[in-house]
Design a protein around this motif. Structure first.
Motif, PDB file in Angstrom:
ATOM      1  N   ILE A 117      37.859  33.593  22.200  1.00 19.20           N
ATOM      2  CA  ILE A 117      37.949  34.630  23.217  1.00 19.20           C
ATOM      3  C   ILE A 117      39.420  34.982  23.381  1.00 19.20           C
ATOM      4  CG2 ILE A 117      38.093  32.996  25.167  1.00 19.20           C
ATOM      5  CD1 ILE A 117      36.438  35.046  26.787  1.00 19.20           C
ATOM      6  N   LEU A 118      39.721  36.273  23.551  1.00 22.42           N
ATOM      7  CA  LEU A 118      41.113  36.667  23.773  1.00 22.42           C
ATOM      8  C   LEU A 118      41.196  37.839  24.729  1.00 22.42           C
ATOM      9  CD1 LEU A 118      42.436  38.588  20.664  1.00 22.42           C
ATOM     10  CD2 LEU A 118      40.197  37.558  20.640  1.00 22.42           C
ATOM     11  N   ARG A 119      42.176  37.751  25.601  1.00 28.97           N
ATOM     12  CA  ARG A 119      42.444  38.801  26.579  1.00 28.97           C
ATOM     13  C   ARG A 119      43.231  39.907  25.905  1.00 28.97           C
ATOM     14  NH1 ARG A 119      40.307  40.342  31.002  1.00 28.97           N
ATOM     15  NH2 ARG A 119      40.603  38.408  32.207  1.00 28.97           N
ATOM     16  N   CYS A 120      42.761  41.138  26.029  1.00 27.16           N
ATOM     17  CA  CYS A 120      43.457  42.287  25.443  1.00 27.16           C
ATOM     18  C   CYS A 120      44.464  42.815  26.444  1.00 27.16           C
ATOM     19  CB  CYS A 120      42.463  43.383  25.061  1.00 27.16           C
ATOM     20  SG  CYS A 120      41.206  42.842  23.889  1.00 27.16           S
ATOM     21  N   SER A 121      45.614  43.254  25.943  1.00 25.86           N
ATOM     22  CA  SER A 121      46.683  43.714  26.837  1.00 25.86           C
ATOM     23  C   SER A 121      46.381  45.074  27.436  1.00 25.86           C
ATOM     24  CB  SER A 121      48.017  43.760  26.083  1.00 25.86           C
ATOM     25  OG  SER A 121      47.902  44.592  24.936  1.00 25.86           O
ATOM     26  N   GLY A 122      45.587  45.908  26.736  1.00 25.58           N
ATOM     27  CA  GLY A 122      45.259  47.237  27.252  1.00 25.58           C
ATOM     28  C   GLY A 122      44.102  47.202  28.230  1.00 25.58           C
ATOM     29  N   GLY A 123      43.678  48.383  28.659  1.00 26.06           N
ATOM     30  CA  GLY A 123      42.502  48.494  29.520  1.00 26.06           C
ATOM     31  C   GLY A 123      42.705  47.983  30.920  1.00 26.06           C
ATOM     32  N   GLY A 124      43.947  48.031  31.411  1.00 22.76           N
ATOM     33  CA  GLY A 124      44.197  47.592  32.772  1.00 22.76           C
ATOM     34  C   GLY A 124      44.141  46.097  32.956  1.00 22.76           C
ATOM     35  N   GLY A 125      44.160  45.357  31.860  1.00 22.18           N
ATOM     36  CA  GLY A 125      44.184  43.906  31.953  1.00 22.18           C
ATOM     37  C   GLY A 125      42.834  43.251  32.118  1.00 22.18           C
ATOM     38  N   SER A 126      41.734  44.025  32.134  1.00 23.27           N
ATOM     39  CA  SER A 126      40.420  43.430  32.342  1.00 23.27           C
ATOM     40  C   SER A 126      39.615  43.272  31.056  1.00 23.27           C
ATOM     41  CB  SER A 126      39.608  44.291  33.327  1.00 23.27           C
ATOM     42  OG  SER A 126      39.417  45.604  32.804  1.00 23.27           O
ATOM     43  N   ARG A 127      40.050  43.901  29.995  1.00 22.95           N
ATOM     44  CA  ARG A 127      39.279  43.866  28.750  1.00 22.95           C
ATOM     45  C   ARG A 127      39.493  42.557  27.994  1.00 22.95           C
ATOM     46  NH1 ARG A 127      40.221  47.550  23.322  1.00 22.95           N
ATOM     47  NH2 ARG A 127      38.194  47.143  22.328  1.00 22.95           N
ATOM     48  N   TYR A 128      38.421  42.066  27.410  1.00 28.55           N
ATOM     49  CA  TYR A 128      38.526  40.917  26.521  1.00 28.55           C
ATOM     50  C   TYR A 128      37.570  41.106  25.354  1.00 28.55           C
ATOM     51  CZ  TYR A 128      34.282  39.242  28.933  1.00 28.55           C
ATOM     52  OH  TYR A 128      33.021  39.145  29.458  1.00 28.55           O
ATOM     53  N   VAL A 129      37.826  40.357  24.294  1.00 29.35           N
ATOM     54  CA  VAL A 129      37.014  40.412  23.079  1.00 29.35           C
ATOM     55  C   VAL A 129      36.665  38.985  22.682  1.00 29.35           C
ATOM     56  CG1 VAL A 129      36.996  40.989  20.612  1.00 29.35           C
ATOM     57  CG2 VAL A 129      37.992  42.588  22.267  1.00 29.35           C
ATOM     58  N   ILE A 130      35.439  38.808  22.223  1.00 29.66           N
ATOM     59  CA  ILE A 130      34.987  37.535  21.661  1.00 29.66           C
ATOM     60  C   ILE A 130      34.745  37.757  20.176  1.00 29.66           C
ATOM     61  CG2 ILE A 130      33.174  35.769  21.701  1.00 29.66           C
ATOM     62  CD1 ILE A 130      32.753  36.567  24.675  1.00 29.66           C
ATOM     63  N   ALA A 131      35.292  36.886  19.343  1.00 28.19           N
ATOM     64  CA  ALA A 131      35.194  37.059  17.887  1.00 28.19           C
ATOM     65  C   ALA A 131      34.738  35.762  17.249  1.00 28.19           C
ATOM     66  CB  ALA A 131      36.539  37.494  17.310  1.00 28.19           C
ATOM     67  N   ALA A 132      33.709  35.857  16.414  1.00 26.29           N
ATOM     68  CA  ALA A 132      33.185  34.687  15.704  1.00 26.29           C
ATOM     69  C   ALA A 132      33.193  34.958  14.209  1.00 26.29           C
ATOM     70  CB  ALA A 132      31.770  34.366  16.169  1.00 26.29           C
ATOM     71  N   LEU A 133      33.616  33.964  13.447  1.00 22.93           N
ATOM     72  CA  LEU A 133      33.595  34.061  11.991  1.00 22.93           C
ATOM     73  C   LEU A 133      32.322  33.407  11.490  1.00 22.93           C
ATOM     74  CD1 LEU A 133      35.375  34.981   9.558  1.00 22.93           C
ATOM     75  CD2 LEU A 133      36.112  32.591   9.384  1.00 22.93           C
ATOM     76  N   ARG A 134      31.466  34.222  10.858  1.00 28.07           N
ATOM     77  CA  ARG A 134      30.186  33.739  10.350  1.00 28.07           C
ATOM     78  C   ARG A 134      30.261  33.599   8.827  1.00 28.07           C
ATOM     79  NH1 ARG A 134      26.729  31.968  14.447  1.00 28.07           N
ATOM     80  NH2 ARG A 134      26.379  33.586  16.018  1.00 28.07           N
ATOM     81  N   THR A 135      29.714  32.512   8.313  1.00 26.26           N
ATOM     82  CA  THR A 135      29.687  32.305   6.866  1.00 26.26           C
ATOM     83  C   THR A 135      28.508  33.049   6.250  1.00 26.26           C
ATOM     84  OG1 THR A 135      28.381  30.286   7.150  1.00 26.26           O
ATOM     85  CG2 THR A 135      30.780  30.053   7.042  1.00 26.26           C
ATOM     86  N   THR A 136      28.590  33.282   4.949  1.00 21.48           N
ATOM     87  CA  THR A 136      27.508  33.912   4.188  1.00 21.48           C
ATOM     88  C   THR A 136      27.191  33.020   2.991  1.00 21.48           C
ATOM     89  OG1 THR A 136      28.959  35.197   2.724  1.00 21.48           O
ATOM     90  CG2 THR A 136      28.397  36.179   4.855  1.00 21.48           C
ATOM     91  N   ASN A 137      26.325  33.509   2.116  1.00 18.91           N
ATOM     92  CA  ASN A 137      25.966  32.735   0.929  1.00 18.91           C
ATOM     93  C   ASN A 137      27.064  32.723  -0.127  1.00 18.91           C
ATOM     94  OD1 ASN A 137      23.458  32.086   1.990  1.00 18.91           O
ATOM     95  ND2 ASN A 137      22.502  33.947   1.180  1.00 18.91           N
ATOM     96  N   HIS A 138      28.053  33.596   0.019  1.00 16.00           N
ATOM     97  CA  HIS A 138      29.158  33.662  -0.928  1.00 16.00           C
ATOM     98  C   HIS A 138      30.365  32.964  -0.321  1.00 16.00           C
ATOM     99  CE1 HIS A 138      32.346  35.233  -3.510  1.00 16.00           C
ATOM    100  NE2 HIS A 138      31.411  35.701  -4.333  1.00 16.00           N
ATOM    101  N   ARG A 139      31.039  32.111  -1.073  1.00 12.17           N
ATOM    102  CA  ARG A 139      32.128  31.281  -0.544  1.00 12.17           C
ATOM    103  C   ARG A 139      33.307  32.086  -0.034  1.00 12.17           C
ATOM    104  NH1 ARG A 139      36.384  30.080  -4.346  1.00 12.17           N
ATOM    105  NH2 ARG A 139      36.732  28.059  -3.346  1.00 12.17           N
ATOM    106  N   LEU A 140      33.506  33.321  -0.541  1.00 13.11           N
ATOM    107  CA  LEU A 140      34.660  34.120  -0.133  1.00 13.11           C
ATOM    108  C   LEU A 140      34.277  35.321   0.720  1.00 13.11           C
ATOM    109  CD1 LEU A 140      36.802  34.080  -3.418  1.00 13.11           C
ATOM    110  CD2 LEU A 140      36.896  32.521  -1.461  1.00 13.11           C
ATOM    111  N   HIS A 141      33.028  35.420   1.120  1.00  7.52           N
ATOM    112  CA  HIS A 141      32.584  36.517   1.967  1.00  7.52           C
ATOM    113  C   HIS A 141      32.133  35.974   3.321  1.00  7.52           C
ATOM    114  CE1 HIS A 141      31.588  39.196  -1.782  1.00  7.52           C
ATOM    115  NE2 HIS A 141      32.891  39.035  -1.569  1.00  7.52           N
ATOM    116  N   PHE A 142      32.535  36.668   4.362  1.00 13.53           N
ATOM    117  CA  PHE A 142      32.221  36.250   5.724  1.00 13.53           C
ATOM    118  C   PHE A 142      31.770  37.470   6.526  1.00 13.53           C
ATOM    119  CE2 PHE A 142      35.367  33.439   3.967  1.00 13.53           C
ATOM    120  CZ  PHE A 142      34.981  32.175   4.387  1.00 13.53           C
ATOM    121  N   SER A 143      31.340  37.231   7.755  1.00 12.23           N
ATOM    122  CA  SER A 143      31.017  38.308   8.690  1.00 12.23           C
ATOM    123  C   SER A 143      31.776  38.053   9.988  1.00 12.23           C
ATOM    124  CB  SER A 143      29.514  38.379   8.968  1.00 12.23           C
ATOM    125  OG  SER A 143      28.811  38.749   7.813  1.00 12.23           O
TER     126      SER A 143
END
Length: 447
Positions: A117-143
């Protein structure tokens, strides 16, 4: 919660190396078989009950914490969890808030180290984003799975590396390895005030991504090569017992800092402290004849590396310093008193407090800031492998002094593993100058 039940969350602060912790309570009468009063309020206050499966702190950034909370009464599976965002607010300026997230699309449960989770500096200070790295069947490809607080929705974006991974050339997986996957995340970092997240495999490297980029890509960054004495244990088992990484700001300079722990032979301990080595010990120690291995006491030494932010090339990793327990200074009378009371002591002479510190079974280095604002390393320690009594010790890197020692609650810690993370969320709850970051339990274990 998603079931309509109400919960309350309390963050209880402790000055490092004491651990802060987070509790979840359910107002009203007891419901379901999964609710108890362990670690709850005292008898005579039945209106609030602690949930029996404590919440897990998945990630923190600035004033935010991402929590996974088990639904009371639900069978334990991938759908029995709710995700909340806790926003810290100091009183009397405002009350802290707890927001239920919509259930993620696709897989409903994140691994503990896959989501940031990370707080974004824009948007009046209230915006945040959650980011998850998902694996796939290929060793070098992710989502990349993202949640934006502005849209209150989840999206999924395919990800691939922007070039061939450098780690396969710099740190190839040895034939002796038990960890043979290309990347296994066991730590998350956020590069200062940017929206660049690093998913860290503490054995080999970091996958960086700007999670707000319209066309996000992954960049591979190898970690420094392991210390010579650690090379035969490279990629064997978990790396968390030997390594850690963090993004820290010291004197207004933002750097990625990385630590590698070595265990080396010391002096022969007293007979009552001699113990056979565990079969799975990978300390890197050796002996001319194996039958005397149990006579060796183990000292530790750490090497600290750094890289400036913004990141450049893996060749810009710089070895900052080493911290050796044999040179650690113990001068605080309270710390001496604690160490001399341990079974490791050799005498009642105050100078032996440092000897007691060296005799402790130590691992799991964690990088953070001490109360003086300088770099510190926190370690998990025990008197010996079989002891149920655990300690967190804090050593200052600048002066090599023992800055703190705190006993763990053995009702919550039943194994020698790191169940806490460094966070600065405490400074958003208390208004104090010079306040240091907190050590927050990411999860709790009940006996």
């Amino acid at each position: 919660m998603s079931t309509g039940k109400s919960i309350q969350v309390s963050l209880c602060l402790g000055r490092p190396p004491l651990l802060s912790y987070l509790c979840a309570h359910s107002p009203g009468p007891v419901f379901g078989s999964t609710v108890g009063t362990v670690f709850g309020p005292p008898a005579g206050t039945p209106a609030v009950r602690c949930v029996s499966v404590p919440p897990v702190v998945l990630s923190t950034h600035a004033d935010l914490a991402l929590l996974r909370v088990t639904i009371p009464g639900a069978p334990l599976n991938d759908s029995s969890f709710d995700y909340f965002v806790y926003t810290a607010r100091p009183r009397p300026g405002g009350a802290s808030s707890l927001d239920l997230l919509p259930r993620p699309t696709g897989a409903s449960r994140f691994r503990d180290f896959d989501v940031a989770i990370l707080r974004c500096s824009g948007g009046g200070g209230s915006r945040y984003v959650i980011a998850a790295l998902r694996t796939t069947n290929h060793r070098l490809h992710f989502s990349l799975q993202r949640y934006d607080s502005d849209t209150r929705s989840w999206t999924m974006t395919p990800l691939s590396l922007d070039h061939q991974p450098e780690r396969d050339k710099v740190l190839p997986i040895p034939n002796s390895a038990t960890e043979v996957v290309f990347h296994n995340t066991n730590k998350l970092i956020v590069l200062g005030s940017t929206t660049v997240v690093g998913w860290v495999d503490l054995w080999r490297g970091i996958l960086f991504c700007d999670v707000l980029d319209e066309n996000p890509v992954l960049r591979d960054m190898p970690l420094p090569k392991p210390a010579r004495s650690n090379r035969r244990s490279f990629c064997i088992g978990s790396a968390m017992g030997q390594r850690d990484i963090a993004v820290l700001t010291i004197a207004e300079e933002v750097k990625i800092r990385y630590v590698d722990l070595e265990i080396r032979p010391g002096v022969v301990p007293s007979p009552q402290r001699r113990q056979p080595m565990d079969d799975d010990d990978h300390s890197g120690s050796s002996s001319d004849d194996g039958e005397h291995d149990f006579d060796v006491a183990y000292y530790w030494k750490t090497t600290v590396w750094s890289m400036p932010v913004p990141i450049t090339s893996w060749k810009d990793w710089h070895k900052d310093c080493t911290v050796d327990v044999a040179d650690t200074i113990v001068e605080n009378p309270r710390h001496c008193e604690v160490l001399l009371a341990l079974p490791t002591r050799l005498s009642t002479d105050p100078v032996d407090a440092a000897v007691s510190l060296r005799r402790m079974y130590t691992g799991f280095p964690t990088l953070g800031l001490g109360m003086d604002g300088n770099l510190a390393i926190f370690f998990l320690s025990k008197v010996d492998r079989l002891s149920t009594e655990g300690w967190v010790i804090e050593v200052g890197v600048k002066d090599n002094k023992l800055q703190g020692i705190a006993r763990l609650d053995d009702r919550k810690y039943t194994s020698f593993r790191r169940y806490y993370c460094i966070t600065d969320i405490s400074k958003y709850l208390i208004r104090a100058t010079g306040a240091a970051g907190a050590l927050v339990r990411t999860r709790m274990r009940n006996k």
